[in-house]
Design an enzyme around this catalytic site. Structure first.
Site, short mmCIF file in Angstrom:
data_model
loop_
_atom_site.label_atom_id
_atom_site.label_comp_id
_atom_site.label_asym_id
_atom_site.label_seq_id
_atom_site.Cartn_x
_atom_site.Cartn_y
_atom_site.Cartn_z
N ALA A 113 -12.89 6.49 -3.99
CA ALA A 113 -13.44 5.16 -4.29
C ALA A 113 -14.93 5.25 -4.61
CB ALA A 113 -13.20 4.22 -3.11
N ASP A 155 -11.46 0.21 1.26
CA ASP A 155 -12.37 1.27 0.81
C ASP A 155 -13.26 0.77 -0.33
OD1 ASP A 155 -10.91 2.74 2.61
OD2 ASP A 155 -10.56 4.44 1.28
C1 MEV Z 1 -7.74 4.42 4.21
O1 MEV Z 1 -9.15 4.57 4.14
C2 MEV Z 1 -7.40 3.29 5.14
C3 MEV Z 1 -5.91 3.01 5.30
O2 MEV Z 1 -5.82 1.85 6.15
C4 MEV Z 1 -5.23 2.73 3.97
C5 MEV Z 1 -5.67 1.42 3.34
O3 MEV Z 1 -6.28 0.58 4.00
O4 MEV Z 1 -5.35 1.24 2.15
C6 MEV Z 1 -5.19 4.15 5.99
#
Ligand code: MEV
Length: 322
Positions: A113, A155
């Site tokens: 990201a 993210d």
């Molecule tokens: C990834 O940084 C965080 C998760 O919760 C996936 C998401 O929120 O899309 C594991």
């Protein structure tokens, strides 16, 4: 239009304080930018002898090619296409895009990201436009979907806005005001994992045991809501307890692993008030909430427990408004 000689943009890594995975199921999550660890994108006008089109160099991922030669689903290609569409430009500039990043890949720190956000803003600037944080966030979300299935959107949100966020998929994002600074150590287990696979694994187990998993997600949601107050008020003791409870639930849903468990235990034995994995898990990083004067001791205990790298970050007290 006069094209500038060079443009540059960068975007930070992120860490999730609370609520990973449950956020995919509609619960809130809390996340913050890691300002000192960033992805950078620089665009320079090509000279006449260079190939026409946008030539991309990303030595970290051994990439050297023209934009037009990338698969349309490649995240960098998708980002460039998204920017051109957003600003209504029909063709990429004749230029050189150079990428570099200090963010470890597949380690739960949002490297994809951040790269996408840096490319988006650098390209827009090269074309005399400045994207808003919301535009960067939306664009990066579309790119993340190509890589991670159905990401929650946390993210792209925290990375584009570069602020501590209380995020849910459906409600307006809240930008948290902190009355006191909070210090965290972030320790790398050295193991790497795919967010897409980790999220898919949780989804499979959720389908098999829906009631149990839903109850765990509800609990994580309640912990995250309580953490919003603890973070805002700088209540370290409560924050630590909530981190530990969140870690237990992340273990229950099957996203921790021996190397992460070992680091969490080492941090606790070294006297921190709370520690947990951060991000999608199955490798990647843990975070530990520390008092600044404990930090050196905890860092050495984490290293002795196998941490490849440990860095310190502070969420500063601020007066941000949403
Ligand atoms: C990834 O940084 C965080 C998760 O919760 C996936 C998401 O929120 O899309 C594991």
């Amino acid at each position: 239009m006069t094209i500038p000689a060079t443009s540059h943009a960068s975007a930070p890594a992120k860490f999730i304080l609370f609520g990973e995975h449950a956020v995919v199921y509609g619960e809130p999550a809390l996340a913050a930018p890691l300002q000192s660890i960033r992805a950078h994108a620089t665009i320079s006008a090509s000279s006449a002898k260079d190939p026409s089109g946008l030539f991309i160099t990303a030595d970290d991922i051994y990439l050297r090619c023209l934009y037009g030669d990338l698969m349309p689903t490649h995240p960098i290609a998708a980002t460039i296409r998204g920017v051109l569409q957003t600003i209504g430009s029909s063709q990429e500039p004749r230029a050189h895009l150079s990428l570099s990043s200090a963010i470890p890949v597949s380690a739960g720190l949002g490297s994809s990201a951040a790269t996408s956000a840096a490319v988006a803003q650098a390209l827009a600037r090269f074309l005399h436009r400045e994207l808003s944080a919301n535009q960067v966030s939306d664009l990066v979300y579309e790119v993340e979907k190509l890589q991670h299935g159905i990401p929650s959107g946390i993210d792209n949100t925290v990375i584009a806005h570069e602020q501590t966020v209380f995020f849910t998929k459906t409600n307006k994002t809240e930008f948290l005001k902190l009355t006191r600074p909070l210090t965290f150590l972030i320790a790398d287990s050295g193991e790497r994992s795919s967010t897409k696979e980790t999220v898919a694994g949780v989804r499979e187990r959720y389908k098999r045991e829906q009631k149990t998993y839903q109850a765990w997600f509800d609990d994580i949601g309640n912990i995250t809501r309580a953490a919003r107050t603890a973070v805002s008020h700088g209540d370290s003791e409560l924050l630590g307890k909530l981190m530990l409870r969140n870690q237990e639930l992340l273990e229950a849903i099957g996203v921790s692993c021996p190397s992460l468990d070992r680091l969490v235990k080492a941090a606790l034995r070294a006297g921190v008030s709370g520690a947990k994995l951060s991000g999608s898990g199955a490798g990647g990083h843990i975070i530990a909430h520390v008092h600044p004067r404990q930090a050196d001791h905890v860092v050495s205990r984490l290293r002795a427990a196998g941490a490849r790298n440990v860095f310190l970050t502070e969420l500063t007290a601020n007066t941000h408004d949403s």
